[in-house]
Design an enzyme around this catalytic site. Sequence first.
Site, PDB file in Angstrom:
ATOM      1  N   TRP A  13      15.261  25.340  -1.160  1.00 15.94           N
ATOM      2  CA  TRP A  13      14.701  24.469  -2.189  1.00 15.94           C
ATOM      3  C   TRP A  13      14.737  25.130  -3.559  1.00 15.94           C
ATOM      4  O   TRP A  13      15.097  24.504  -4.561  1.00 15.94           O
ATOM      5  CB  TRP A  13      13.283  24.053  -1.814  1.00 15.94           C
ATOM      6  N   ARG A  33      12.224  38.320  -3.451  1.00 10.80           N
ATOM      7  CA  ARG A  33      11.828  39.702  -3.173  1.00 10.80           C
ATOM      8  C   ARG A  33      13.031  40.617  -2.955  1.00 10.80           C
ATOM      9  O   ARG A  33      12.929  41.837  -3.080  1.00 10.80           O
ATOM     10  CB  ARG A  33      10.915  39.750  -1.943  1.00 10.80           C
ATOM     11  N   LYS A  81       4.732  23.035  -0.609  1.00 13.04           N
ATOM     12  CA  LYS A  81       3.931  22.005   0.053  1.00 13.04           C
ATOM     13  C   LYS A  81       3.120  22.634   1.184  1.00 13.04           C
ATOM     14  O   LYS A  81       3.667  22.998   2.217  1.00 13.04           O
ATOM     15  CB  LYS A  81       4.841  20.906   0.613  1.00 13.04           C
ATOM     16  N   GLY A 109       8.728  15.090  -3.559  1.00 15.58           N
ATOM     17  CA  GLY A 109       9.402  13.821  -3.305  1.00 15.58           C
ATOM     18  C   GLY A 109      10.269  13.921  -2.064  1.00 15.58           C
ATOM     19  O   GLY A 109      10.311  14.962  -1.404  1.00 15.58           O
ATOM     20  N   SER A 113      17.048  19.311   0.849  1.00 16.50           N
ATOM     21  CA  SER A 113      17.907  20.184   0.049  1.00 16.50           C
ATOM     22  C   SER A 113      19.392  19.994   0.336  1.00 16.50           C
ATOM     23  O   SER A 113      20.210  19.936  -0.595  1.00 16.50           O
ATOM     24  CB  SER A 113      17.527  21.651   0.288  1.00 16.50           C
ATOM     25  N   LYS A 164       2.424  14.931   4.673  1.00 15.64           N
ATOM     26  CA  LYS A 164       3.488  14.277   5.436  1.00 15.64           C
ATOM     27  C   LYS A 164       4.182  15.235   6.390  1.00 15.64           C
ATOM     28  O   LYS A 164       4.799  14.813   7.369  1.00 15.64           O
ATOM     29  CB  LYS A 164       4.495  13.598   4.498  1.00 15.64           C
ATOM     30  N   SER A 227      14.838  17.767   8.421  1.00 17.56           N
ATOM     31  CA  SER A 227      13.466  18.188   8.162  1.00 17.56           C
ATOM     32  C   SER A 227      13.040  19.248   9.180  1.00 17.56           C
ATOM     33  O   SER A 227      13.107  19.039  10.386  1.00 17.56           O
ATOM     34  CB  SER A 227      12.513  16.987   8.255  1.00 17.56           C
ATOM     35  N   ARG A 228      12.582  20.392   8.683  1.00 18.88           N
ATOM     36  CA  ARG A 228      12.157  21.468   9.581  1.00 18.88           C
ATOM     37  C   ARG A 228      10.940  21.069  10.401  1.00 18.88           C
ATOM     38  O   ARG A 228      10.819  21.449  11.564  1.00 18.88           O
ATOM     39  CB  ARG A 228      11.868  22.732   8.765  1.00 18.88           C
TER      40      ARG A 228
END
Length: 308
Positions: A13, A33, A81, A109, A113, A164, A227-228
Amino acid sequence: METKITVIGAGAWGSTLAFLAEANGHQVRLWSRQSSSTLADVLADAEIVVSAVSMKGVRPVVEQVKSLEIGKQVIFVTATKGLDASTTCTPSQIWQAAFPANSVVVLAGPNLSKEIQAGLPAATVVGSHDLEAAKLVQTVFNSGRFRVYTNDDPLGVELGGTLKNVMAIAAGACDGLQLGTNAKAALVTRGLAEIIRIGNHWGAKTDTFYGLSGLGDLLATCNSPLSRNYQVGYGLAIGKSLTEILTNLEGTAEGVNTSQVLVHLANQQGISVPISSEVDRLLQGNVTPQAAVNSLMLRDVKPETHLP
């Protein structure tokens, strides 16, 4: 006009947001990092700082940035999120507490990605109490393939994107169990009602949850294998262990942590969260996917909406 932007977090993302801003002609520095540059170096002269780290990384990053000299004109954009496990705060609340004089903007939204990186059209929302800051962030990221809207309810924008994720785990399990379209539609609809109930209790506006960061993000993450969080629910439904799923997952499924924090808060505050509760029980290994479905289906009958 060219804006100097620093994106903290070089995951999928963060890299996507950096690409979108750079494609619009802005000067972008991407940091993680593993970067050879120091955080102080990449923050020098930055006008907008975008935080796209995981929820667990938010507080450490905030503490690092806080140790540096940051001007009051710098705008912070949070694209994380989740809910902080120790304080139950949202990412924007953590940033705002650390930098009370700076404007904080929330970006959320239906933004998978891989689709955006493939050049497919998408839209998002930037929410802030400082609408001028939100408008500036809007111009930085808005383009012919990435439409950006503003919103004056940052908490609602943030909670829509956060809550969500829990529903996406439930949706993945629903598909993994092959329960069909009717069940999926009922789950997503009642999931939205649950999100609104929580959001209203915490001070967010109902209308926000019918927008892109609420319903829009819910539809995207509950229906896409990209979606993970969906992948977590689907994997559990087909018999995989949570440890196995998370080990092989690309990135972080924030819904796993969020569900536990959310259910704890909801129980404390007397908020009804039946779907989130079953998701949390599933993740804790206290119930099977099918038993969770049965528990929801056998709840007492009630009106769909609250009567006056």
